[in-house]
Structures are given as structure tokens and as C-alpha cells.
Enzyme design. Structure first.
Site, PDB file in Angstrom:
ATOM      1  N   GLY A  12       0.792  -1.227   0.000  1.00 22.31           N
ATOM      2  CA  GLY A  12       0.000   0.000   0.000  1.00 22.31           C
ATOM      3  C   GLY A  12       0.825   1.277   0.000  1.00 22.31           C
ATOM      4  O   GLY A  12       0.331   2.336   0.393  1.00 22.31           O
ATOM      5  N   ASN A  14       1.634   2.943  -2.549  1.00 23.13           N
ATOM      6  CA  ASN A  14       0.939   3.872  -3.461  1.00 23.13           C
ATOM      7  C   ASN A  14      -0.289   4.484  -2.790  1.00 23.13           C
ATOM      8  O   ASN A  14      -0.570   5.667  -2.989  1.00 23.13           O
ATOM      9  CB  ASN A  14       0.524   3.163  -4.751  1.00 23.13           C
ATOM     10  CG  ASN A  14       1.648   3.117  -5.766  1.00 23.13           C
ATOM     11  OD1 ASN A  14       1.916   4.107  -6.442  1.00 23.13           O
ATOM     12  ND2 ASN A  14       2.315   1.991  -5.860  1.00 23.13           N
ATOM     13  N   ASN A 102      -6.342   1.295 -13.122  1.00 28.81           N
ATOM     14  CA  ASN A 102      -5.284   0.435 -12.570  1.00 28.81           C
ATOM     15  C   ASN A 102      -3.919   1.001 -12.935  1.00 28.81           C
ATOM     16  O   ASN A 102      -3.776   1.696 -13.942  1.00 28.81           O
ATOM     17  CB  ASN A 102      -5.418  -0.977 -13.165  1.00 28.81           C
ATOM     18  CG  ASN A 102      -4.393  -1.952 -12.606  1.00 28.81           C
ATOM     19  OD1 ASN A 102      -4.147  -1.989 -11.397  1.00 28.81           O
ATOM     20  ND2 ASN A 102      -3.780  -2.728 -13.484  1.00 28.81           N
ATOM     21  N   HIS A 104      -0.094  -0.468 -13.736  1.00 25.43           N
ATOM     22  CA  HIS A 104       0.674  -1.684 -13.986  1.00 25.43           C
ATOM     23  C   HIS A 104       2.153  -1.304 -14.066  1.00 25.43           C
ATOM     24  O   HIS A 104       2.505  -0.337 -14.750  1.00 25.43           O
ATOM     25  CB  HIS A 104       0.219  -2.340 -15.295  1.00 25.43           C
ATOM     26  CG  HIS A 104       0.854  -3.671 -15.506  1.00 25.43           C
ATOM     27  ND1 HIS A 104       0.428  -4.805 -14.861  1.00 25.43           N
ATOM     28  CD2 HIS A 104       1.923  -4.035 -16.241  1.00 25.43           C
ATOM     29  CE1 HIS A 104       1.203  -5.819 -15.207  1.00 25.43           C
ATOM     30  NE2 HIS A 104       2.115  -5.383 -16.048  1.00 25.43           N
TER      31      HIS A 104
HETATM   32  C1  GRF Z   1       2.911  -1.391  -7.732  1.00 26.39           C
HETATM   33  O1  GRF Z   1       4.129  -1.660  -8.341  1.00 26.39           O
HETATM   34  C2  GRF Z   1       1.795  -1.361  -8.737  1.00 26.39           C
HETATM   35  O2  GRF Z   1       2.194  -0.947  -9.990  1.00 26.39           O
HETATM   36  C3  GRF Z   1       1.393  -2.791  -8.810  1.00 26.39           C
HETATM   37  O3  GRF Z   1       1.501  -3.259  -7.482  1.00 26.39           O
HETATM   38  C4  GRF Z   1       2.494  -2.510  -6.799  1.00 26.39           C
HETATM   39  C5  GRF Z   1       1.899  -2.015  -5.523  1.00 26.39           C
HETATM   40  O4  GRF Z   1       2.861  -1.497  -4.661  1.00 26.39           O
HETATM   41  N1  GRF Z   1       0.148  -2.964  -9.483  1.00 26.39           N
HETATM   42  P1  GRF Z   1       2.423  -0.869  -3.286  1.00 26.39           P
HETATM   43  O5  GRF Z   1       1.562  -1.908  -2.543  1.00 26.39           O
HETATM   44  O6  GRF Z   1       1.638   0.369  -3.573  1.00 26.39           O
HETATM   45  O7  GRF Z   1       3.687  -0.592  -2.533  1.00 26.39           O
END
Ligand code: GRF
Length: 188
Positions: A12, A14, A102, A104
Site C-alpha cells: 500500500g 501507493n 489500474n 501496472h
Molecule cells: C505497484 O508496483 C503497482 O504498480 C502494482 O503493485 C504494486 C503495488 O505497490 N500494481 P504498493 O503496494 O503500492 O507498494
């Protein structure tokens, strides 16, 4: 007030970055974070950041309307998948057309599809000696990683890069661009 709901399955980081980006913006709120992993680190982050979080299991997600009902009640302007690993059922894509986004960690259509997530992506990029990788932010439809692309950003890979340093470069791109793209989508 614009409302965002985020889905996450793991760390999490992000989610936290997006929450920080909008922290001082009175016009955008994170209505909730939804996770399919009861021990996901994202739940600790939500606790610390004072964001409502909800866990659901596979049965609830695929065989009941409970997540759909939560989403409808949350009245989201955007639903953001930030490291969410399950396929989104059609009842959600149909109910929220062009509202599910999403990220990616590669340049789709390369390195996408089932099983292509997290370090699997970066290991494959390294194994193929790619000279560049990046991020793809896209709308979600019924198929994994196939919805319309909103934005791609590239980063160079040098021969010295490992899968781990590639992952780090990609995460940095995510932190820089994902909140801005969300902001633009919310405010057109
Ligand atoms: C990110 O690299 C995103 O692109 C992918 O999953 C990862 C999530 O990372 N879909 P985090 O949980 O936000 O650290």
C-alpha cells in the site's frame, strides 16, 4: 467534493503516497480502502492515516453483491486499483464504466496478463535484457491489463540494473505520476 475508493492487496505504498498527495486538498477525499488480504500492510497504513478500510474475502467479492453495495454507498468518482491482484468482476466494471483505473508496473501490452505482477514483472523485464521499462495507467475492463491506456511513462534500464533496482525505478515513477493522473481524471 470528489471521492476516491482505493483497492490494494499488499504494502500500500501507493495508497499512502496518494493519500499524502491529496492530504491538503479540501476537494478530494479518500472514501475508503478495500483489501482482499486481512493481513495486508496497507491496513496498518490506513490505521495510521485514519482512512476507513474494509477487508473482503473471495466469496464476498465474486459470489455476493457486498463489495458492489459498499462501492455504491461510497459514491466514488474514481475507483483506483493500487496493487490489487484479483480480477475485477464484470458486475463492477459494468456498474462503474470508465471509473476504475489500474496501475501496472511495466509498459503494457508487454509484461501484462495473469501472473504478471510485482517482482514477476521486473524479473521478466531483466531476464529479457530490456533497455527500458515503465508504468502504465489504464482503465479497467473485463480482461486483465487490457483497458484503454491513460498514460505511460518510461524509464531507462542500464545493464547494471537488477530486478530490484528496476522495481525501485518503477515505484518512483508510480509515486510521481499516479496521484497527478488521478487529479487530472477527477478534474478533467
Ligand atoms: C505497484 O508496483 C503497482 O504498480 C502494482 O503493485 C504494486 C503495488 O505497490 N500494481 P504498493 O503496494 O503500492 O507498494
Amino acid at each position: 467534493m470528489k471521492r476516491i475508493v482505493l483497492f490494494a492487496s499488499g504494502s500500500g505504498s501507493n495508497v499512502e503516497n496518494i493519500s499524502q498527495y491529496f492530504a491538503n486538498n479540501a476537494k478530494v477525499t479518500i472514501a475508503a480502502v478495500l483489501t482482499n488480504k486481512s493481513d495486508a500492510k496497507v491496513l496498518d497504513r490506513c490505521n495510521r492515516l485514519n482512512i476507513s478500510a474494509l477487508y473482503f474475502n473471495r466469496t464476498a467479492f465474486y459470489e455476493t453483491d457486498c463489495v458492489l453495495d459498499v462501492l455504491k454507498a461510497s459514491r466514488p468518482d474514481l475507483i483506483i486499483l493500487a496493487g490489487f491482484l484479483w480480477k475485477i468482476p464484470e458486475k463492477l466494471t459494468k456498474s462503474f464504466p470508465n471509473k476504475i483505473v489500474n496501475i501496472h508496473p511495466a509498459l503494457l501490452p508487454k509484461y501484462g496478463g495473469k501472473g504478471m505482477y510485482g517482482m514477476h514483472v521486473h524479473n521478466a523485464v531483466k531476464a529479457n535484457n530490456e533497455h527500458e521499462t515503465g508504468i502504465t495507467i489504464h482503465f479497467v475492463n473485463e480482461n486483465y491489463d487490457e483497458g484503454a491506456i491513460i498514460k505511460q511513462v518510461k524509464v531507462k534500464i542500464s545493464p547494471e540494473d537488477s530486478a530490484t533496482t528496476i522495481a525501485k525505478k518503477v515505484h518512483e515513477l508510480e509515486y510521481e505520476h499516479f496521484p497527478k493522473v488521478i487529479d487530472e481524471l477527477l478534474h478533467g
